[in-house]
Design an enzyme around this catalytic site. Structure first.
Site, mmCIF file in Angstrom:
data_model
loop_
_atom_site.group_PDB
_atom_site.id
_atom_site.type_symbol
_atom_site.label_atom_id
_atom_site.label_comp_id
_atom_site.label_asym_id
_atom_site.label_seq_id
_atom_site.Cartn_x
_atom_site.Cartn_y
_atom_site.Cartn_z
ATOM 1 C CG ASP A 20 -4.494 5.797 0.929
ATOM 2 O OD1 ASP A 20 -5.427 5.007 1.071
ATOM 3 O OD2 ASP A 20 -4.365 6.854 1.603
ATOM 4 C CG ASP A 22 -2.271 0.573 0.997
ATOM 5 O OD1 ASP A 22 -2.339 1.662 0.407
ATOM 6 O OD2 ASP A 22 -3.255 -0.063 1.396
ATOM 7 C CD GLU A 61 -8.807 4.869 -1.723
ATOM 8 O OE1 GLU A 61 -9.742 4.597 -0.974
ATOM 9 O OE2 GLU A 61 -7.819 5.534 -1.337
ATOM 10 C CG HIS A 103 -9.160 -1.025 4.244
ATOM 11 N ND1 HIS A 103 -8.944 -0.979 2.885
ATOM 12 C CD2 HIS A 103 -8.690 0.151 4.725
ATOM 13 C CE1 HIS A 103 -8.378 0.155 2.563
ATOM 14 N NE2 HIS A 103 -8.205 0.876 3.662
ATOM 15 C CG ASP A 104 -11.342 2.555 3.384
ATOM 16 O OD1 ASP A 104 -10.822 2.470 4.509
ATOM 17 O OD2 ASP A 104 -10.751 3.000 2.380
HETATM 18 O O1 TEU Z 1 -9.405 5.918 1.881
HETATM 19 C C1 TEU Z 1 -9.828 7.046 1.221
HETATM 20 C C2 TEU Z 1 -11.206 7.535 1.446
HETATM 21 O O2 TEU Z 1 -11.507 8.643 1.060
HETATM 22 C C3 TEU Z 1 -12.274 6.744 2.061
HETATM 23 O O3 TEU Z 1 -12.422 5.471 1.669
HETATM 24 C C4 TEU Z 1 -12.248 6.858 3.531
HETATM 25 O O4 TEU Z 1 -12.009 5.619 4.108
HETATM 26 C C5 TEU Z 1 -13.563 7.332 4.007
HETATM 27 O O5 TEU Z 1 -14.455 6.274 4.016
HETATM 28 C C6 TEU Z 1 -14.119 8.503 3.283
HETATM 29 O O6 TEU Z 1 -15.365 8.824 3.823
HETATM 30 C C7 TEU Z 1 -8.049 5.672 1.989
HETATM 31 C C8 TEU Z 1 -7.812 4.420 2.796
HETATM 32 O O7 TEU Z 1 -8.311 3.317 2.101
HETATM 33 C C9 TEU Z 1 -8.402 4.608 4.150
HETATM 34 O O8 TEU Z 1 -8.344 3.450 4.940
HETATM 35 C C10 TEU Z 1 -7.656 5.744 4.809
HETATM 36 O O9 TEU Z 1 -8.258 6.053 6.036
HETATM 37 C C11 TEU Z 1 -7.633 6.991 3.939
HETATM 38 O O10 TEU Z 1 -7.345 6.728 2.583
HETATM 39 C C12 TEU Z 1 -6.547 7.922 4.410
HETATM 40 O O11 TEU Z 1 -5.294 7.376 4.125
#
Ligand code: TEU
Ligand code: CA
Length: 536
Positions: free
Chosen positions: A194, A98, A236, A312-313
């Site tokens: 990311d 990542d 992403e 994971h989000d």
């Molecule tokens: O996520 C980016 C992001 O904007 C979203 O998915 C975030 O988790 C949130 O739900 C927005 O409302 C990435 C990573 O995947 C996430 O785990 C991190 O927290 C984020 O970036 C910051 O690095």
């Protein structure tokens, strides 16, 4: 079109904190992951996307990095990392790291110097202004944090412990590329990038995503790092449209292999509303439209899709869009079949292969995620009731996906001998790897078969996509190759549905039902899904 290994690969995402704890401290770690490589080899996956394992104060579970070239103590050390790489590679599994370079931790040496020594060249590694503007953080509140010592504000599009890097600074870019080469030299299989669409931001214009220099930076990065190697790179990109996705992933552009686009995920939320306002039911016709759009727009040689239901989000798709009750097994297989047979690289999020489900959060004491906690605080202050807040967290909250992996029916699902950092989902008594492996009809074996098909069947990469017209709750598409046509069908509901497509099936590719009967009766039973080779 030049073929790469990742065209025929299935990627498995591991969230290290929650995968397997090797030393009883309640936190998953690298040795734990290494101990499960035989399991992953059995599943057949070609690569692991490893969420961040770098040195970090863990304000956002490792997405706040304080040293890119070291491993977080809770996960192990560099020797453990090298062992994981060696053992994975020995099983034909690549490790995709990542890459979190939109921001660092506020405890990264660069930021410490930037903050403490305002006239240091490091100051310009970050984004400082005398006055804040209206930019907000994804984790609630203003995106600007005041630094009393210097009287300036720094930008953080995520937590205030995640200051944004200034990509306009050439030295920052060079340092990032050096770090990427450090990992490439260790033998990794690629990078998941990311929030990469934020690096071209213009903070003063309040432009964050898709800034004007974004693609210049990615081309530069490609040249300076992975372009010379056959690596998988996946960005992403929450703000990608098909045109933007083609810009990233068209091989001629020499940027990335593919991006994660989130248009289908958007169907969880009320249109144009904050992410916490969720839809009770999935709009299946809309989902079909979105699938068809992306599948046809990113045609062969024009770009490449990634295929995923969750990560994971996100909450578990099985809970929100499938059926986590009576039809849990069948609907999980259906979701897998309909996703994995499209064109693109499929991603399995840990636990999806055994049908893990959302967590029944009782109250905020069950919640650990910074995004959910910040949201709750803000929403309660703005007059929302605790019940409303908990409903949103139960439906949308990121901790749903982060509960420990369920390995067996022993305490905490066999994840740890200690106390897990986030409670295990009580479903581990029935939903676990041991039970799945022992049952030849389990979800696991459907995934295993899909992963194998992906490696073996060229049409999955090459064949065109054509949506087939059906009733609302049925998803059907054809994959049309020069020498054969395949039909994929899924009943996206718990009710019997009409299926009026005339089909002469010659061969079953995969199925969770009696597909011959479904085709003959022109009726799909709840959550039926199958793929057949057809004669036209
Ligand atoms: O996520 C980016 C992001 O904007 C979203 O998915 C975030 O988790 C949130 O739900 C927005 O409302 C990435 C990573 O995947 C996430 O785990 C991190 O927290 C984020 O970036 C910051 O690095
Ligand atoms: Ca541990």
């Amino acid at each position: 079109m030049k073929k790469h290994w990742w065209h025929k690969a299935t990627i498995y995402q591991i969230y290290p904190k929650s995968y397997m704890d090797s030393n009883g401290d309640g936190i998953g770690d690298l040795k734990g992951i290494t101990s499960k490589l035989d399991y992953l080899e059995k599943l057949g996956i070609t690569a692991i996307w490893l969420s961040p394992v770098y040195q970090s104060p863990m304000d956002d579970n490792g997405y706040d990095i304080s040293d890119y070239e070291d491993i977080a103590d809770i996960f192990g050390n560099m020797v453990d990392m090298e062992e994981l790489l060696d053992e994975a590679n020995a099983r034909g599994i690549n490790i995709v790291m990542d890459l979190v370079v939109n921001h660092t931790s506020d405890e990264h040496a660069w930021f410490v110097e930037a903050r403490d020594v305002p006239n240091s060249p490091k100051r310009d590694y970050y984004i400082w202004r005398d006055q804040p503007n209206n930019l907000t953080s994804a984790f609630s509140g203003s995106a600007w944090e005041y630094d009393e010592a210097s009287g300036q504000y720094y930008l953080h599009l995520f937590s205030k412990k995640q200051p944004d890097l200034n990509w306009e600074n050439e030295e920052v870019r060079q340092k990032v590329y050096d770090m990427m080469n450090f990992w490439i030299d260790k033998g990794i299989g690629g990078f998941r990038m990311d929030v990469i669409d934020l690096i071209g931001k213009l903070p003063d214009q309040e432009i964050t995503g898709n800034g004007p220099k974004l693609h210049d930076y990615l081309k530069e990065m490609n040249q300076a790092t992975f372009g010379k190697h056959d690596l998988l790179t996946v960005g992403e990109t929450w703000g990608a449209t098909p045109d933007i996705a083609k810009q990233y992933s068209n091989p001629d552009n020499q940027e990335l292999s593919m991006v994660f686009q989130f248009e289908h995920i958007g169907l969880q939320h009320k249109p144009d509303a904050p992410k916490w306002e969720f839809e009770e039911e999935l709009d299946v016709p809309k989902l079909k439209e979105i699938f068809a759009k992306w599948q046809t727009e990113l045609g062969l040689g024009q770009g490449w899709n990634s295929l995923f239901w969750d990560n994971h989000d996100l909450p578990r798709a099985l809970s929100n869009w499938g059926d986590s009750g009576e039809y849990r097994v069948k609907s999980a297989k259906a979701l897998a079949i309909v996703l994995h047979l499209m064109r693109g690289t499929p991603y399995i999020y840990q636990g999806d292969e055994i049908g893990m489900i959302n967590y029944p959060f009782k109250d905020l004491s069950d919640v650990q995620d910074i995004e959910s906690l910040n949201y709750a605080k803000e929403a309660l202050e703005n007059g929302k009731s605790m019940e409303e807040v908990m409903d949103s967290i139960r439906m949308i909250g990121r901790d749903n996906a982060r509960t420990p992996m369920q390995w067996d029916a022993t305490e905490h699902g066999g994840f740890t001998t200690g106390t897990p950092w986030l409670q295990s989902n009580p479903s581990y008594k029935t939903i676990n790897v041991e039970a799945a492996l022992a049952d030849p009809d389990s979800i696991f074996y459907t995934y295993q078969k899909l992963v194998a098909l992906r490696k073996e069947q060229d049409w999955l990469v090459d064949a065109d996509f054509e949506l087939v017209e059906t009733v609302d709750k049925v998803v059907a598409y054809k994959r049309i190759a020069p020498d054969a046509t395949y039909l994929v069908v899924m009943n996206f509901s718990g009710q019997v549905q009409d299926f009026d497509v005339v089909v002469a099936a010659v061969e079953t590719v995969i199925s969770n039902t009696d597909e011959a009967k479904a085709i003959a009766d022109r009726k799909l039973q709840p959550w039926d899904a199958f793929c057949v080779k057809v004669t036209d």
